[in-house]
Enzyme design. Structure first.
Site, PDB file in Angstrom:
ATOM      1  N   ASP A 194       0.794  -1.262  -0.170  1.00  0.00           N
ATOM      2  CA  ASP A 194       0.023   0.055   0.056  1.00  0.00           C
ATOM      3  C   ASP A 194       0.916   1.460   0.330  1.00  0.00           C
ATOM      4  O   ASP A 194       0.234   2.338  -0.149  1.00  0.00           O
ATOM      5  CB  ASP A 194      -0.769   0.013   1.328  1.00  0.00           C
ATOM      6  CG  ASP A 194      -2.074  -1.108   0.966  1.00  0.00           C
ATOM      7  OD1 ASP A 194      -2.410  -1.313  -0.019  1.00  0.00           O
ATOM      8  OD2 ASP A 194      -2.626  -1.261   2.087  1.00  0.00           O
ATOM      9  N   ARG A 235      -1.810   2.235 -10.028  1.00  0.00           N
ATOM     10  CA  ARG A 235      -1.154   2.853  -9.282  1.00  0.00           C
ATOM     11  C   ARG A 235       0.317   2.967 -10.105  1.00  0.00           C
ATOM     12  O   ARG A 235       1.170   3.492  -9.570  1.00  0.00           O
ATOM     13  CB  ARG A 235      -0.901   2.234  -7.730  1.00  0.00           C
ATOM     14  CG  ARG A 235      -2.189   2.794  -7.029  1.00  0.00           C
ATOM     15  CD  ARG A 235      -1.849   2.448  -5.584  1.00  0.00           C
ATOM     16  NE  ARG A 235      -2.991   2.897  -4.611  1.00  0.00           N
ATOM     17  CZ  ARG A 235      -3.250   2.397  -3.612  1.00  0.00           C
ATOM     18  NH1 ARG A 235      -2.579   1.512  -3.136  1.00  0.00           N
ATOM     19  NH2 ARG A 235      -4.315   2.951  -2.965  1.00  0.00           N
TER      20      ARG A 235
HETATM   21  C1  S3P Z   1      -5.463  -5.474   2.728  1.00  0.00           C
HETATM   22  C2  S3P Z   1      -4.543  -6.156   1.962  1.00  0.00           C
HETATM   23  C3  S3P Z   1      -3.892  -5.713   0.765  1.00  0.00           C
HETATM   24  C4  S3P Z   1      -3.970  -4.154   0.855  1.00  0.00           C
HETATM   25  C5  S3P Z   1      -5.330  -3.677   1.470  1.00  0.00           C
HETATM   26  C6  S3P Z   1      -5.595  -4.049   2.886  1.00  0.00           C
HETATM   27  C7  S3P Z   1      -6.130  -6.339   4.036  1.00  0.00           C
HETATM   28  O1  S3P Z   1      -4.694  -6.077  -0.188  1.00  0.00           O
HETATM   29  O2  S3P Z   1      -3.640  -3.569  -0.291  1.00  0.00           O
HETATM   30  O3  S3P Z   1      -5.241  -2.050   1.462  1.00  0.00           O
HETATM   31  O4  S3P Z   1      -6.466  -5.599   4.927  1.00  0.00           O
HETATM   32  O5  S3P Z   1      -6.201  -7.528   3.922  1.00  0.00           O
HETATM   33  P1  S3P Z   1      -4.403  -7.353  -1.263  1.00  0.00           P
HETATM   34  O6  S3P Z   1      -4.933  -8.416  -0.231  1.00  0.00           O
HETATM   35  O7  S3P Z   1      -5.332  -6.964  -2.259  1.00  0.00           O
HETATM   36  O8  S3P Z   1      -3.124  -7.370  -1.581  1.00  0.00           O
END
Ligand code: S3P
Length: 455
Positions: free
Chosen positions: A334, A365
């Site tokens: 992120d 992004r």
């Molecule tokens: C998250 C996992 C990540 C992250 C998101 C929050 C989570 O996503 O980018 O902001 O809380 O499990 P991905 O699992 O799609 O990588």
């Protein structure tokens, strides 16, 4: 902020003379409030709803994306209450019975809400439809639909995206041994929740370990979840009800990241951030910034409700360009919008690769980040799986916009703290999805930011 709100807000950032101060959990008069963790807030609200009895969660994040989760729980008949940052939830247990057919659940802009709920509905054996904003409808959902179907869940997507329909069916679900094509804590968490209702041990293999918040929280609730630390996770269906949660959530590392980079690049800065979550699946940015020469000291580390936390002291620093690739990418997934800003202010070249997942976030992004930073005078080039920044040239300033992406908006705001000329960020209202009051926090630390609203 919901998809129907049309008020557009621009933020005007004037280069400033340094950020100084102390941040910590809300409710302490001597510090500026750092929001509770978004990932932990989503999980705590949903797992509390799956527990038996009353849960109490302190330092809960109140923001657009977590409100989406709370609204969804209301639709499912879950009783909850928010008083300040304390959330109390009365759990439904693991077998709420065959509820009447649910209306469509609006997950707003929150992919975490949608993906985790799909797992919970599978375990609860409830029929429903999950949908969200136009932005959420563009996010890939096949990655949860395919393995849930293998487990025996009757779930359908539209061209691999939301809306998703889930029909109640035969239980228990099939325990699967599944390799995730990409490391993803959301996909893993969805399948762990479905695994609560499986007929044996569900085994999940990730190409690299992602954040393990769900695993830690389930263990607190009495569930057997084992991780080998290298990406293999196993969950056994529990024999007893999930225990209610009594916990206080760590400060959000992904929110802190914007303030940490702001302090590093703005001369004359020193910030102390207290009780920030240091889950190893989230600390990639800190490690990379330290490699770049960032003065970042971590002290007072402890365990807070099953998660590592600590204080972070950061001072303005001369940064050097760096290469970022491999397993660290998922541990800072992120943080790339704000990392690109750090790279713009570092001397020399920074190269990011193995990060094609960035195309599938709240915006593309890779493309939007490069477009917007180029507009501020940063020499940045997109590549197929990342970007290259030629750092150390002056960041000029100018106008940018969020593309409906809260983290891109916040990164552009930070870029304007040390640029030659002011930066204006359009459509910045989206920031309230994860960090309401972001500009006020920066202003309290010494930034000069003004706000302009219009229709
Ligand atoms: C998250 C996992 C990540 C992250 C998101 C929050 C989570 O996503 O980018 O902001 O809380 O499990 P991905 O699992 O799609 O990588």
């Amino acid at each position: 902020m919901t998809m129907t709100e049309t008020n557009s807000t621009s933020l005007h950032i004037t280069p400033c003379e340094g950020l100084r101060g102390e941040l910590g959990p809300a409710g302490n008069d001597t510090t500026v409030a750092l929001p509770g963790d978004k990932s932990l807030s989503h999980r705590a609200a949903l797992l509390a709803a799956m527990a038996e009895g009353e849960s109490a969660i302190d330092n809960f994040l109140t923001a657009g994306v977590t409100q989406a989760m709370l609204n969804a729980l209301t639709e499912l008949g879950v009783k909850w209450q928010l008083q300040g940052q304390r959330l109390t939830v009365t759990g439904l247990g693991l077998q709420p019975g065959q509820a009447q057919k649910q209306p469509t659940i609006d997950c707003g802009n929150s992919a975490t809400t949608l993906r985790l709920l799909a797992g919970a509905l599978s375990a609860w054996n409830l029929s429903s439809q999950l949908d969200g904003s136009p932005g959420l409808r563009r996010r890939p959902m096949w990655r949860i639909v395919e393995p849930l179907q293998r487990m025996g869940v009757a779930i359908q997507a539209q061209d691999g995206c939301a809306p998703l329909t889930i029909e109640a069916g035969k239980r228990p679900l099939r325990a699967i041994n599944y390799s995730l094509p990409v490391a993803s804590a959301q996909v893993k968490s969805c399948l762990l929740l479905a695994g609560l209702a499986a007929d044996g041990v569900t085994t999940l293999r990730e190409p690299a370990p992602s954040r393990d918040h769900t695993e830690r929280m389930l263990r607190l609730m009495g569930v057997e979840v084992r991780s080998d630390g290298r990406g293999v996770t196993r969950i056994s269906p529990p024999e007893r009800a999930l225990q209610a949660l009594r916990m206080s959530l760590a400060g959000d590392m992904s929110a802190a990241a914007f303030l940490i980079v702001a302090a590093l690049i703005t001369p004359g800065s020193q910030l102390l951030l207290r009780q920030v979550g240091l889950n190893p699946g989230r600390t990639g940015l800190l490690e990379v910034l330290q490699r770049m020469g960032g003065q970042i000291d971590i002290t007072h580390t402890s365990d807070q409700s099953g998660e590592p936390v600590g204080d972070i002291l950061v001072q303005s620093s001369d940064l050097q360009g760096v290469q970022v690739a491999g397993e660290v990418v998922v541990r800072m997934i992120d943080e790339f919008p704000i990392f690109a800003v750090a790279a713009a202010y570092a001397q020399g070249e920074t190269r990011v690769s193995d990060a094609a997942e960035l195309k599938l976030k709240e915006s593309d992004r890779i493309v939007q980040l490069c477009t917007e930073l180029t507009g501020l005078g940063v020499p940045i080039q997109p590549t197929g799986d990342g970007f290259i920044v030629q750092g150390g040239r002056p960041v000029i300033g100018g106008r940018g916009r969020s593309h409906g992406d809260h983290r891109l908006a916040m990164a552009l705001v930070v870029a304007g703290l040390a640029s030659q000329k002011p930066v204006v960020v359009e459509d910045a209202q989206i920031i309230s999805e994860s960090f309401p009051g972001f500009h006020k926090v920066l202003s309290a630390l010494g930034a000069e930011i003004s706000l302009e609203s219009g229709k």
